[in-house]
Design an enzyme around this catalytic site. Structure first.
Site, short mmCIF file in Angstrom:
data_model
loop_
_atom_site.label_atom_id
_atom_site.label_comp_id
_atom_site.label_asym_id
_atom_site.label_seq_id
_atom_site.Cartn_x
_atom_site.Cartn_y
_atom_site.Cartn_z
N GLU A 1 37.00 78.40 -17.77
CA GLU A 1 38.33 79.00 -17.60
C GLU A 1 39.41 77.93 -17.43
O GLU A 1 39.22 76.95 -16.73
CB GLU A 1 38.28 79.91 -16.36
CG GLU A 1 39.58 80.63 -16.08
CD GLU A 1 39.42 81.70 -15.00
OE1 GLU A 1 38.43 82.47 -15.04
OE2 GLU A 1 40.28 81.76 -14.12
N PHE B 1 43.52 78.11 -1.08
CA PHE B 1 43.35 79.06 -2.17
C PHE B 1 42.33 80.14 -1.78
O PHE B 1 42.53 81.33 -2.03
CB PHE B 1 42.89 78.26 -3.39
CG PHE B 1 42.90 79.04 -4.66
CD1 PHE B 1 44.05 79.66 -5.10
CD2 PHE B 1 41.75 79.13 -5.43
CE1 PHE B 1 44.07 80.38 -6.28
CE2 PHE B 1 41.74 79.85 -6.62
CZ PHE B 1 42.91 80.46 -7.04
P1 FAD Z 1 40.86 95.97 -9.88
O1 FAD Z 1 39.49 96.04 -10.43
O2 FAD Z 1 41.88 96.93 -10.40
O3 FAD Z 1 40.73 96.13 -8.28
C1 FAD Z 1 41.80 95.84 -7.41
C2 FAD Z 1 41.58 96.47 -6.04
O4 FAD Z 1 41.78 97.88 -6.10
C3 FAD Z 1 40.18 96.32 -5.44
O5 FAD Z 1 40.33 96.24 -4.06
C4 FAD Z 1 39.46 97.61 -5.83
O6 FAD Z 1 38.49 97.96 -4.87
C5 FAD Z 1 40.59 98.61 -5.86
N1 FAD Z 1 40.51 99.54 -7.02
C6 FAD Z 1 40.06 99.27 -8.27
N2 FAD Z 1 40.19 100.33 -9.07
C7 FAD Z 1 40.76 101.30 -8.32
C8 FAD Z 1 41.16 102.64 -8.60
N3 FAD Z 1 41.00 103.15 -9.83
N4 FAD Z 1 41.70 103.35 -7.59
C9 FAD Z 1 41.88 102.82 -6.35
N5 FAD Z 1 41.51 101.55 -6.03
C10 FAD Z 1 40.96 100.80 -7.00
N6 FAD Z 1 44.68 87.09 -11.49
C11 FAD Z 1 45.77 86.87 -12.29
O7 FAD Z 1 46.89 87.21 -11.89
N7 FAD Z 1 45.62 86.28 -13.52
C12 FAD Z 1 44.40 85.91 -14.02
O8 FAD Z 1 44.31 85.40 -15.15
C13 FAD Z 1 43.24 86.15 -13.20
N8 FAD Z 1 42.00 85.84 -13.65
C14 FAD Z 1 40.90 86.16 -12.88
C15 FAD Z 1 39.60 85.91 -13.40
C16 FAD Z 1 38.47 86.24 -12.66
C17 FAD Z 1 37.11 85.97 -13.24
C18 FAD Z 1 38.62 86.83 -11.36
C19 FAD Z 1 37.42 87.17 -10.53
C20 FAD Z 1 39.91 87.08 -10.84
C21 FAD Z 1 41.04 86.76 -11.60
N9 FAD Z 1 42.34 87.03 -11.14
C22 FAD Z 1 43.44 86.76 -11.92
C23 FAD Z 1 42.55 87.61 -9.80
C24 FAD Z 1 42.64 89.13 -9.87
O9 FAD Z 1 43.70 89.54 -10.73
C25 FAD Z 1 42.90 89.63 -8.46
O10 FAD Z 1 41.74 89.45 -7.68
C26 FAD Z 1 43.43 91.04 -8.35
O11 FAD Z 1 43.83 91.25 -6.99
C27 FAD Z 1 42.41 92.12 -8.69
O12 FAD Z 1 42.19 92.21 -10.04
P2 FAD Z 1 40.99 93.14 -10.59
O13 FAD Z 1 41.08 93.14 -12.04
O14 FAD Z 1 39.72 92.77 -9.94
O15 FAD Z 1 41.50 94.54 -10.00
#
Ligand code: FAD
Length: 279
Positions: free
Chosen positions: A9, A207
């Site tokens: 990444e 971080f």
């Molecule tokens: P989701 O899967 O949508 O979950 C977010 C939160 O909401 C969780 O607490 C979950 O339990 C809850 N939740 C999920 N779905 C629902 C629903 N339908 N209803 C109610 N609650 C729900 N961030 C960036 O800004 N840019 C990046 O490029 C980036 N790359 C990343 C790459 C990796 C491999 C990882 C692990 C993280 C990355 N992040 C990035 C961080 C990530 O965007 C954050 O952790 C963010 O807070 C959550 O994203 P998610 O896609 O996991 O969210």
């Protein structure tokens, strides 16, 4: 270990010097024959053009590359525009996320859960993209509960995701327990551990507090006792190499490295693991 999937990444650099450094990093890490590189995305559109330009530029050179994507505050038209640009450029993998709003932009727009983005991508582009989503062995900091976080991860797969990349962690038990719980919840897609090499401990500690990754107490105290940055790097290499070894021996399907756009820390771990040129 011949079926091991390795991925790297990057983040989009802001300066010409950063772009040159990334070019060098990408070329050197290519020697490990990764399944793909990925480029992060600033929710709120802060890196919309830079992420897309890096991704499409590398794709033109034949590099297997995946943009990270989230709605952030963007509307469907903007996200669809990006999807079409990626599709036309021959990109076939996306890391689909909810994202975090950069500080100061928190109230500008509502974040869209990742399962909704996965569903949106599938509705508009069918099966064109392999979709990676994020998973949290130590549980997402905003999660309602352990089980709820796993349920929402399952929701991302039900919406059409193919595999997951995890937040980084230093306790392998957290990953193995998480895999067991995912399996019990009916998730059978591969979940690739995210690996963060340790180079600058002060930055890592800051971080980690923000993203909910736990640094074991003993490791924190040991690292804080070093005054020479070289000692931090040396122990960091040892600890993270051991972690990778344990993960792979325990059946992890591959490794996803948070390279921070640097060659050395990631390459040193892969060399110590004697992983060369494998998919
Ligand atoms: P989701 O899967 O949508 O979950 C977010 C939160 O909401 C969780 O607490 C979950 O339990 C809850 N939740 C999920 N779905 C629902 C629903 N339908 N209803 C109610 N609650 C729900 N961030 C960036 O800004 N840019 C990046 O490029 C980036 N790359 C990343 C790459 C990796 C491999 C990882 C692990 C993280 C990355 N992040 C990035 C961080 C990530 O965007 C954050 O952790 C963010 O807070 C959550 O994203 P998610 O896609 O996991 O969210």
């Amino acid at each position: 270990m011949s079926d091991l999937r390795i991925s790297f990444e990057f983040f989009p650099p802001k300066t010409e010097e950063g772009r040159e450094k990334l070019k060098n990093t990408r070329e050197k890490l290519q020697a490990f024959d990764p399944a793909f590189f990925s480029v992060t995305y600033g929710a709120g559109g802060t890196t919309r053009d830079t992420t897309a330009n890096i991704v499409c530029g590398l794709r033109e050179k034949g590099v297997s590359i995946a943009p990270h994507l989230s709605f952030g505050g963007d509307n469907e038209e903007i996200v669809l525009g990006l999807l079409n640009r990626y599709k036309d450029a021959g990109v076939d993998r996306i890391v689909a996320l909810r994202g975090d709003m950069p500080s100061g932009m928190g109230s500008v727009a509502q974040l869209v859960y990742a399962n909704e983005l996965v569903d949106f991508i599938r509705r508009h582009t069918g099966e064109h993209f392999h979709l990676e989503v994020a998973a949290y062995p130590e549980i997402h900091p905003e999660a309602e509960s352990y089980d709820a976080d796993i349920r929402f991860l399952k929701g991302k797969f039900e919406a059409g995701a193919n595999s997951a990349l995890t937040q980084y962690f230093y306790n392998p038990d957290a990953y193995f327990y998480f895999l067991d719980q995912c399996e019990k919840a009916g998730i059978d897609a591969p979940i690739y551990p995210g690996i963060m090499p340790i180079t600058n401990f002060t930055n890592l500690a800051r971080f980690s507090r923000n993203c909910g990754a736990e640094i074991p107490r003993w490791l924190k105290y040991r690292m804080e006792s070093f005054s020479d940055p070289e000692d931090v790097k040396k122990l960091g290499l040892e600890i993270v190499t051991d972690l990778c070894e344990t993960l792979l021996e325990g059946g992890a399907p591959g490794l996803h490295f948070y390279t921070m756009n640097q060659v050395g820390p990631t390459a040193d771990i892969l060399n110590a693991l004697e992983i060369t040129s494998q998919k």
